[in-house]
Design a protein around this motif. Structure first.
Motif, PDB file in Angstrom:
ATOM      1  N   TYR A 243       0.834  -1.193   0.000  1.00 29.63           N
ATOM      2  CA  TYR A 243       0.000   0.000   0.000  1.00 29.63           C
ATOM      3  C   TYR A 243       0.874   1.249   0.000  1.00 29.63           C
ATOM      4  N   GLU A 244       0.502   2.204  -0.813  1.00 30.10           N
ATOM      5  CA  GLU A 244       1.188   3.495  -0.815  1.00 30.10           C
ATOM      6  C   GLU A 244       0.783   4.284   0.423  1.00 30.10           C
ATOM      7  N   LEU A 252      -0.841  10.347   8.960  1.00 29.86           N
ATOM      8  CA  LEU A 252      -0.436   9.355   7.968  1.00 29.86           C
ATOM      9  C   LEU A 252      -1.626   9.102   7.051  1.00 29.86           C
ATOM     10  N   TYR A 253      -1.365   9.127   5.738  1.00 35.65           N
ATOM     11  CA  TYR A 253      -2.409   8.885   4.745  1.00 35.65           C
ATOM     12  C   TYR A 253      -2.070   7.586   4.012  1.00 35.65           C
ATOM     13  N   LEU A 254      -3.036   6.664   4.021  1.00 35.11           N
ATOM     14  CA  LEU A 254      -2.840   5.339   3.455  1.00 35.11           C
ATOM     15  C   LEU A 254      -3.778   5.135   2.271  1.00 35.11           C
ATOM     16  N   TRP A 260      -8.057   6.910   0.086  1.00 35.58           N
ATOM     17  CA  TRP A 260      -7.080   7.448   1.002  1.00 35.58           C
ATOM     18  C   TRP A 260      -7.679   7.535   2.397  1.00 35.58           C
ATOM     19  N   LEU A 261      -7.067   6.823   3.371  1.00 39.75           N
ATOM     20  CA  LEU A 261      -7.508   6.825   4.754  1.00 39.75           C
ATOM     21  C   LEU A 261      -6.560   7.685   5.570  1.00 39.75           C
ATOM     22  N   GLU A 262      -7.100   8.450   6.499  1.00 43.42           N
ATOM     23  CA  GLU A 262      -6.306   9.357   7.335  1.00 43.42           C
ATOM     24  C   GLU A 262      -6.179   8.807   8.743  1.00 43.42           C
TER      25      GLU A 262
END
Length: 265
Positions: A243-244, A252-254, A260-262
């Motif tokens: 995962y980027e 952190l943004y995933l 995109w999850l924060e």
């Protein structure tokens, strides 16, 4: 963008890359060599690293701030491993300067992983393979932040087509890389802002990303999954997914399957 965080298991990737391992290395003023009981000779650098090599197959040369381990079994080509230290430069800068002469950027494979000789330091790989029958060498460069600068291992490997010579060369260079040790490999600082636990709440549930200083971690979404983390990616320890991610301040943004999850520290 998907860049593979390989070298999950250092030994496995070393086997893959060894056919092209050479390095630029900073030399001590006087070669420091001993002969241990196993018949191998030891080279010790004033920069705090040591390797073992077979003196019957390898000739040690110093110059230009590098230590070169030249394979003697193929006098028609310069198959070699070298190790060098670049003071006050970080790995990405060193690799950029080095690989600009390699040719097309698209042909260079980029990976990240645990740096040779350690189990908790990070490194960056650049690999340029050549098609079968090419007269150009295969090249590998490995760079890691090391004691205020960058330790650089490079290879230049010519595949002769003679299986006996090529296997012997691979084994001679493999011995050098697998044996590298350090007197004092100080903590890396370029990603000191990354480690920590980042959390998010959704629908009454708490999710988290834990990143440890040794580049291991745990991704806790539906289940707890062991991961490795690099510059821009999180990778399952079993290689199942990548995962980027990015960090901005305390967040952190995933990129989780396109969403995109924060997470907050």
């Amino acid at each position: 963008m998907k860049r593979r965080l390989s070298l999950l298991l250092l030994g496995a990737l070393t086997v893959i890359l060894i056919a092209a391992l050479a390095g630029c290395g900073s030399a001590s003023e006087e070669p420091a060599e001993t002969a241990p009981a196993d018949g191998l000779s030891t080279y010790t650098s004033s920069d705090g690293w040591s390797v073992q090599y077979d003196a019957d197959s390898i000739e040690v040369e110093e110059g230009g701030g590098a230590v070169t381990f030249l394979y003697l079994g193929d006098p028609d080509h310069s198959t070699m491993a070298t190790i060098s230290y670049e003071a006050e430069k970080m790995p990405q800068e060193v690799l950029y300067d080095l690989t600009t002469d390699w040719g097309s950027e698209e042909e260079i494979e980029r990976t990240e992983g645990i740096f040779p000789g350690t189990d908790d330091k990070w490194g960056y790989w650049r690999v340029l393979n050549q098609p079968e029958g090419s007269e150009e060498p295969c090249r590998t460069a490995i760079a890691g932040e090391y004691n205020g600068g960058t330790l650089l291992l490079q290879n230049t490997t010519y595949l002769t087509g003679n299986e006996e010579i090529d296997m012997d060369a691979a084994g001679a260079l493999e011995t050098i890389v697998d044996s590298i040790t350090y007197e004092n490999f100080e903590p890396q600082t370029m990603y000191a802002y990354v480690p920590g636990t980042y959390s998010a709440q959704q629908d009454g549930a708490t999710y988290s990303v834990t990143l440890n200083e040794d580049h291991t971690g745990v991704l806790s979404l539906q289940d707890d999954i062991d991961i490795l983390w690099g510059e821009t990616e999180l990778m399952a320890a079993d290689g199942d997914f990548t995962y980027e991610y990015t960090i901005e301040g305390e967040n952190l943004y995933l990129n989780y399957d396109g969403q995109w999850l924060e997470f907050a520290k």
